[in-house]
Design an enzyme around this catalytic site. Sequence first.
Site, PDB file in Angstrom:
ATOM      1  N   GLU A  99       0.822  -1.226   0.000  1.00  0.00           N
ATOM      2  CA  GLU A  99       0.000   0.000   0.000  1.00  0.00           C
ATOM      3  C   GLU A  99       0.850   1.268   0.000  1.00  0.00           C
ATOM      4  OE1 GLU A  99      -2.991  -0.233   3.071  1.00  0.00           O
ATOM      5  OE2 GLU A  99      -4.030  -1.890   2.069  1.00  0.00           O
ATOM      6  N   GLU A 102      -5.572  -8.461  -0.617  1.00  0.00           N
ATOM      7  CA  GLU A 102      -6.327  -8.115   0.593  1.00  0.00           C
ATOM      8  C   GLU A 102      -7.784  -7.920   0.195  1.00  0.00           C
ATOM      9  OE1 GLU A 102      -4.982  -5.159   3.389  1.00  0.00           O
ATOM     10  OE2 GLU A 102      -2.860  -5.559   2.967  1.00  0.00           O
TER      11      GLU A 102
END
Length: 499
Positions: free
Chosen positions: A172, A291
């Site tokens: 991320e 995710e």
Amino acid sequence: MKASTRISQTQQISRIDRRIYGSFIEHMGRAVYEGIYQPNHETSDENGFRQDVLKLVQELSVPIVRYPGGNFLSGYRWEDGIGPKENRPQRLDLAWQSVETNEVGLHEYMHWAQKCGTEVNMAVNLGTRGIDAARNLVEYCNFEGGTYWSDLRKQNGDEKPFAIKTWCLGNEMDGDWQIGHKTAEEYGRLAEETAKAMKWVDDSIELVVCGSSSSTRPTFVDWELTVLDHTYEYVDYLSLHQYYDNKTDNLAEFLAKSEDMDRFIKSVIAICDTMKAKKRSDKTMMLSFDEWNVWYHSNEETAAQKPWTVAPHILEDIYNFEDALLVGSMLITLLKNSDRVKIACLAQLVNVIAPIMTEKNGTAWKQTIFYPYQQASLYGHGQALTTKVDVATYDTNQFKNVPYLDSIAILNDEKNELVIFSVNKHRCEEIVFTVDSDLGLASVIEATEMADYDPKAVNGPNQELVDPRDSLERIVIDGGRVTINTKPLSWNMTRISLN
């Protein structure tokens, strides 16, 4: 209500990569400590790992687990987790404001994964670290011997290489919450050079580069284009992350959010193919949805936790029946896109937004979302078939033309069986679902449903009220047609042997 589809062995989406049923263990909350590892627990083995948890992970048949993060990754020094435990430093984990003891490190985790029968999707820190630490880690894990790092692995107890195949280049990095957050240009250049160095150490590895941390990020699309412009020829997968919630308590809208997941995947595919054209490349970029889950129940409890403790109780969502239905639809969505989504990780595996929960001095138990995930992982293997369902639709404020029934059919040629997963999203109507095929249907092997539960019903320790029940009487085979009577708000799994 009626629904119908026609499937054929000639109309195939893709052979399903088993890694699409992966999961995720991050050093956060009680995922590791009091989750998979608790030396003083009555079920723990000689290495401190809870055998009750291990058994449930094995029941899920998890093929690959991403590790060690997550946001934790961007401040992590992998060297802290090797060598004698008494010499390992305690560190502040800035991502989750907790204390990391490093009692579980690389070797311990690899041994646990081996016992689980799962591969490891290892991640390298591109927040506070970079090329040197990443290439050293590959050498430590995968090189046979005769060099500093590979010989150090041997000194630390593992003569044979870990042979880790799948690696993530950071986590991320588009998010300003991330330690070492970078612009797309900064990350793209670093990921490019790190990927090259890692593959120079071991050219057999596969690499996942960070896409946007959600489809709602203001940089979405621009981030992907810039990062892929740098890394397209050096990496194998682009990552996607997405979580969904029902904060407005609107069940119809909540169950429609698998439509958003599908839209996200198709948008990222278009971005990848745009870059393929720009690069004039023969290579098709695959996706790692590493995710995904429902996440919102525990936000208030997490915010109330005291900082700087070991294994704080954070992100411990207790899932209800409606969450299991959306997880089922999200699994179907991944399978419908299995020509491009080759890896996916339900985030996470134990205690932290997880299908498995533990009590510190008690048992381990199955959440509602455990079951659709388990059934997909056990039986969703082979060729995903094109499954276009003709069924009535509904509209919400956010989504239009949402089908009342989601379904995917899978031809398991090794076991000579057809597997059908389906979700009835209608609150009060049964849907009679007919599937016509040219596969030579013989007999029903197994049929189960999760149905007749209050949408807010939950499981708990020693009280697993929400689980699949036998539904054989609701399945009829007539020649080349199978009819599945799906109850309102239900997850359904049907296995049929073939002639």
